[in-house]
Design a protein around this motif. Structure first.
Motif, PDB file in Angstrom:
ATOM      1  N   ALA A 451       0.832  -1.198   0.000  1.00 29.85           N
ATOM      2  CA  ALA A 451       0.000   0.000   0.000  1.00 29.85           C
ATOM      3  C   ALA A 451       0.865   1.246   0.000  1.00 29.85           C
ATOM      4  CB  ALA A 451      -0.938   0.002   1.202  1.00 29.85           C
ATOM      5  N   SER A 452       0.273   2.362  -0.392  1.00 29.26           N
ATOM      6  CA  SER A 452       0.992   3.624  -0.427  1.00 29.26           C
ATOM      7  C   SER A 452       1.174   4.173   0.968  1.00 29.26           C
ATOM      8  CB  SER A 452       0.227   4.641  -1.288  1.00 29.26           C
ATOM      9  OG  SER A 452      -1.064   4.859  -0.742  1.00 29.26           O
ATOM     10  N   LYS A 489       8.199   8.483  -2.726  1.00 28.47           N
ATOM     11  CA  LYS A 489       7.652   7.829  -3.905  1.00 28.47           C
ATOM     12  C   LYS A 489       6.234   8.263  -4.220  1.00 28.47           C
ATOM     13  CE  LYS A 489      10.581   3.785  -3.424  1.00 28.47           C
ATOM     14  NZ  LYS A 489      10.657   2.311  -3.276  1.00 28.47           N
ATOM     15  N   ALA A 490       5.785   9.301  -3.564  1.00 25.58           N
ATOM     16  CA  ALA A 490       4.491   9.912  -3.892  1.00 25.58           C
ATOM     17  C   ALA A 490       3.377   8.876  -3.945  1.00 25.58           C
ATOM     18  CB  ALA A 490       4.567  10.675  -5.205  1.00 25.58           C
ATOM     19  N   ALA A 491       3.135   8.262  -2.794  1.00 23.46           N
ATOM     20  CA  ALA A 491       2.031   7.301  -2.650  1.00 23.46           C
ATOM     21  C   ALA A 491       2.172   6.127  -3.611  1.00 23.46           C
ATOM     22  CB  ALA A 491       0.683   8.000  -2.846  1.00 23.46           C
ATOM     23  N   ALA A 512       1.132   1.666  -9.153  1.00 22.73           N
ATOM     24  CA  ALA A 512       0.457   2.967  -9.136  1.00 22.73           C
ATOM     25  C   ALA A 512       1.287   3.950  -8.336  1.00 22.73           C
ATOM     26  CB  ALA A 512      -0.943   2.843  -8.530  1.00 22.73           C
ATOM     27  N   ARG A 513       1.253   5.202  -8.755  1.00 23.51           N
ATOM     28  CA  ARG A 513       1.897   6.276  -8.015  1.00 23.51           C
ATOM     29  C   ARG A 513       1.392   7.621  -8.540  1.00 23.51           C
ATOM     30  NH1 ARG A 513       7.765   7.895  -8.321  1.00 23.51           N
ATOM     31  NH2 ARG A 513       6.744   9.822  -7.720  1.00 23.51           N
ATOM     32  N   ASN A 514       1.688   8.681  -7.783  1.00 27.65           N
ATOM     33  CA  ASN A 514       1.316  10.040  -8.172  1.00 27.65           C
ATOM     34  C   ASN A 514       2.491  10.706  -8.866  1.00 27.65           C
ATOM     35  OD1 ASN A 514      -1.123   9.660  -6.943  1.00 27.65           O
ATOM     36  ND2 ASN A 514      -0.545  10.652  -5.043  1.00 27.65           N
ATOM     37  N   THR A 519       3.896  15.943  -3.386  1.00 29.71           N
ATOM     38  CA  THR A 519       3.205  15.524  -2.168  1.00 29.71           C
ATOM     39  C   THR A 519       2.623  14.137  -2.360  1.00 29.71           C
ATOM     40  OG1 THR A 519       1.150  16.544  -2.940  1.00 29.71           O
ATOM     41  CG2 THR A 519       2.612  17.887  -1.589  1.00 29.71           C
ATOM     42  N   THR A 520       2.442  13.444  -1.248  1.00 30.84           N
ATOM     43  CA  THR A 520       1.907  12.089  -1.285  1.00 30.84           C
ATOM     44  C   THR A 520       0.391  12.137  -1.206  1.00 30.84           C
ATOM     45  OG1 THR A 520       2.166  11.954   1.097  1.00 30.84           O
ATOM     46  CG2 THR A 520       3.954  11.099  -0.238  1.00 30.84           C
ATOM     47  N   ALA A 521      -0.230  12.627  -2.241  1.00 28.61           N
ATOM     48  CA  ALA A 521      -1.690  12.732  -2.257  1.00 28.61           C
ATOM     49  C   ALA A 521      -2.294  11.388  -2.609  1.00 28.61           C
ATOM     50  CB  ALA A 521      -2.140  13.786  -3.270  1.00 28.61           C
ATOM     51  N   SER A 522      -3.246  10.951  -1.808  1.00 27.22           N
ATOM     52  CA  SER A 522      -3.907   9.677  -2.059  1.00 27.22           C
ATOM     53  C   SER A 522      -5.080   9.896  -2.990  1.00 27.22           C
ATOM     54  CB  SER A 522      -4.379   9.053  -0.751  1.00 27.22           C
ATOM     55  OG  SER A 522      -5.107   7.880  -1.007  1.00 27.22           O
ATOM     56  N   SER A 523      -5.412   8.866  -3.746  1.00 27.32           N
ATOM     57  CA  SER A 523      -6.545   8.972  -4.648  1.00 27.32           C
ATOM     58  C   SER A 523      -7.871   8.957  -3.905  1.00 27.32           C
ATOM     59  CB  SER A 523      -6.521   7.819  -5.657  1.00 27.32           C
ATOM     60  OG  SER A 523      -6.556   6.579  -4.974  1.00 27.32           O
TER      61      SER A 523
END
Length: 792
Positions: A451-452, A489-491, A512-514, A519-523
């Motif tokens: 998980a992120s 790693k940006a989520a 998957a990643r941003n 920033t580590t923004a979650s979907s």
């Protein structure tokens, strides 16, 4: 020159340094978003948040300020000015001295206190609920601050859950397929791939819809009470408290849990198939008397292939060990802390599926297993036994889980049992049920997921003050490392899985990643409330990221199926996405999606037939939307956002600068009102050879860069606020303590001479007849006296 020796009064010396922001002269956008709009009640009373002040300290600070600002203690010409300052002091005192209001203030601020004690709040009589004061008049036991905090967090969490559920009670999907396979073609003779202007046509359509509703129990159908609203939480808690007067705490918790354990019902339906245009042959009679046969196109007709209609119910159980009835029996006592779901389908074939989810810990102290057991009845029990599914999930590392999923598929009765019972019961699948029901094969899947990273802000405990004694370099290093880990790693997340059936097997990979953001923004939207505290969502002060997901599957014959999709938030609750993938016989398909609050629209467009798929066509299908989006993102969208933010900064700066004269006048009024009391206290300190503040200034930090307008230093453009009297008013028993991480301009008698810019508080004082000097920015605290501040 300072002498780094031990402090005078046993204080721990501050190892903070003046961390001047490395921004340019323009105010940063994040400062505009974080600029406090209301006064800090703790700073207004000269109190520290950590450790929290006692009731005696709050009353002492209030009495001290009352001597200077109470209207009855001022001359007639100063009573109006004193009334305004005293009203703010009174509001701060009333909020902090009440443990319940202070709890809400620490979580939500002054506006939150007004809302929760106003109409519709959990502490007021809005929406049909009883006010807290009315509940106490009925004899309900008053809560301690810790009990009230837990109750309030649960109420806010329940309110948030109800609000979110009301937004997503219904979910709909619309998938409209297009055929534009003439866009990309491959010439085998020339060995080249060509791009054409397509003529798209609608090929298929699928519509799905589901909604949730409370399960119609007998109590609700035949005159039972209506479902409670979240505003009635005060009544529920009052009833539970009343039961807790004579009963145990476990009984009270049981009442609360039983109320939350409601059976939810979900009804879903869908229809999908090919869209075909039919023609109707007609004979037209022309004006010259002749006739002509033509075929006129009819509206498209949906040839349904997938029709589904069903409903399901689910319930989550808490601790059922203390309940009466069937829950005392051993098979049903297993339902403690588990979830049960029952789904029934009418179309395309009647079927029933039951699921039980439970967490099991085999060895105490180890990570638990999450077990999901399902069974499906899609045929008569006399024809075949139900199919069984089992999914086991276990955490195997930080953010990593292993998943095993097994499905039995369609089973048949053992031949021995069939031979024994065949004279009495006809066992076995007949042709009719075999054709109607879906034929499922047994399957075994194994996957490892990562998980992120999700960073969550935790509350500061009283013991956190001891961390201030660490070395400054170590603290800075840990801060930098923490930021690097959060933005590393940006989520990033991934999943590797293997699936095997009697017919075939495959290896799948998901990554998957941003991108386009640091920033580590979650979907997924994060919840703001939990049982531990309130975690407000931070305002978006950086460009929105794009969530990239890559799916690939490798079959034993080395054939490859893949898909790449990117989604981006285009509104607070809306996301749009574009994807490209290889989908079996359809070839390369480009998908455009839109989703908002459970509603989803997908437009798959076939752009290249399967026989024309090669490396060139795949790269062309991927690079065209990618280059188009990058051109839009960096050529139009981000310059537009930067321009809008500069406008917001300039507008906010202009608004705050207009308020400076008013705030300066209020500051001067407060200084005049408190001057007599402060001078008497300072004279008493001087007679005792104690701490005497001789001078204090609050001004902009000097900048290394020159101002573009005047060519001089930035500090020359703004006032230097003389805050000698306000700082001296904070001296108590020979000590001066200003809490860190509080906006100093909220202290009574201060004002902000340069909004949105970093400022420094400079203090000159004498202690035991010797001169001292200290300075601190807004994020730093001050503790005086100290030998570290001694001037040579």
């Amino acid at each position: 020159m300072t002498t780094p020796t031990e402090d005078y009064a046993g204080h721990t010396p501050d190892h903070h340094t003046n961390h001047v922001p490395t921004a340019d002269n323009d105010a940063d956008y994040s400062l505009v978003l974080d600029y406090p709009s209301e006064a800090d009640y703790y700073a207004l009373l000269g109190l520290s948040r950590t450790p929290p002040p006692t009731d005696a300290e709050i009353r002492s600070a209030y009495r001290t300020l009352t001597l200077s600002f109470h209207p009855d203690k001022q001359p007639a010409d100063w009573q109006e000015a004193a009334t305004g300052h005293f009203a703010r002091i009174r509001d701060a005192y009333d909020t902090l001295i009440d443990p319940k209001k202070r709890t809400v203030y620490d979580l939500l601020g002054a506006e939150g206190v007004r809302q929760e004690w106003g109409p519709g709040g959990v502490m007021a009589g809005g929406g049909g609920g009883k006010a807290e004061s009315e509940s106490q008049q009925l004899g309900v036991r008053a809560k301690s601050p810790q009990e009230f905090r837990r109750w309030f967090l649960e109420m806010m969490k329940r309110r948030e859950r109800r609000a979110v559920n009301s937004l997503v009670q219904s979910r709909g999907t619309l998938t409209l397929g297009f055929n534009a396979s003439s866009m990309i073609s491959y010439d085998p003779e020339e060995g080249e791939t060509h791009l054409h202007v397509p003529e798209p046509s609608v090929s298929d359509l699928r519509i799905g819809y589901s909604f949730r509703a409370p399960f119609p129990t007998l109590r609700k159908l035949f005159g039972g009470e209506e479902e409670r609203d979240d505003s009635e939480g005060g009544n529920l808690d009052a009833d539970a408290d009343a039961a807790g007067e004579d009963g145990s705490k476990e009984q009270k918790n049981q009442m609360l849990k039983e109320e939350e354990e409601e059976i939810q019902m979900t009804i879903n339906t869908s229809v999908g198939g090919k869209l075909q245009r039919l023609e109707q042959a007609v004979t037209l009679q022309l004006l010259d008397g002749t006739t002509e046969d033509r075929k006129l196109p009819l509206p498209p007709i949906l040839i349904a292939k997938q029709v589904a209609l069903g409903a399901g119910i689910s319930r989550v159980f808490g601790d059922v060990s203390g309940r009466k009835g069937i829950f005392q029996w051993r098979p049903f006592s297993f339902l403690s802390y588990s979830g049960v779901a029952l789904n029934a389908s009418v179309l395309p074939t009647p079927s029933i599926q039951a699921n039980v989810v439970k967490t099991v810990t085999l060895v105490p102290g180890t990570q638990p297993f999450s077990v999901n057991l399902s069974t499906t009845f899609n045929r008569s029990i006399a024809k075949s036994p139900p199919s069984i599914g089992l999914q086991i999930t276990k955490q195997i590392g930080q953010r990593k889980h292993a998943v095993i999923n097994w499905s039995s598929g369609v089973l048949t009765w053992p031949e021995v049992l069939v031979s024994l019972l065949s004279p009495f019961v006809d066992l076995g699948i007949d042709i009719e049920s075999a054709l109607l029901a879906a034929s499922e094969t047994s399957q075994l899947q194994f996957a490892i997921t990562s998980a992120s990273k999700k960073s969550r802000v935790t509350e500061d405990d009283d013991d956190d003050n001891e961390e201030d004694e660490e070395d400054e370099e170590e603290v800075e290093y840990q801060r930098v490392r923490s930021q690097e880990r959060a933005e590393d790693k940006a989520a990033e997340s991934w999943q590797v899985g293997v699936a095997a059936t009697p017919e075939q097997s495959a290896l799948s990979f998901v990554y998957a990643r941003n991108i386009f953001s640091g920033t580590t923004a979650s979907s997924l939207a994060r919840t703001e409330w939990s049982s531990e505290g309130h975690y407000p969502l931070p305002p978006a002060n950086e460009p929105r990221s794009v969530r990239i997901e890559v799916h690939s599957t490798v079959h034993p014959d080395l054939s490859l199926a893949w898909a790449i999709e990117g989604t981006r938030k285009v509104g607070q609750l809306t996301r749009m996405g574009v994807g490209v993938g290889l989908e079996g016989a359809r070839g390369i398909v480009m998908t455009v999606s839109w989703s908002r609050l459970g509603q989803r629209i997908r437009l798959p467009i076939a752009v290249c037939p399967l026989d024309a798929v090669n490396v060139d066509s795949a790269l062309l299908a991927v690079l065209c939307p990618w280059v188009t989006y990058c051109a839009w993102e960096f050529g139009f969208n981000r310059p537009r956002e930067r321009k809008q933010r500069r406008r917001v900064i300039a507008r906010r700066q202009k608004e705050l600068k207009k308020l400076i004269p008013k705030k300066r006048a209020e500051s001067q009024q407060a200084i005049v009102l408190m001057a007599d009391q402060v001078r008497r206290r300072q004279a008493r300190e001087e007679r005792q050879d104690g701490l005497v503040v001789t001078r204090a200034e609050y001004s902009v930090q000097p900048s290394k860069k020159k101002s573009k307008k005047s060519g001089g230093d930035r500090a020359d453009e703004y006032d230097v606020a003389d805050v000698t009297i306000p700082v001296a008013a904070l001296v108590d028993r020979g000590q001066l303590v200003i809490a860190p991480n509080t906006a100093k301009f909220h202290t009574i008698g201060f004002y902000d001479p340069a909004p949105l810019l970093p400022k420094t508080l400079k203090i000159w004082y004498t202690y035991q007849g010797k001169a001292h000097y200290v300075e601190a920015n807004d994020a730093e605290g001050v503790a005086c006296p100290m030998r570290l501040h001694l001037l040579d």
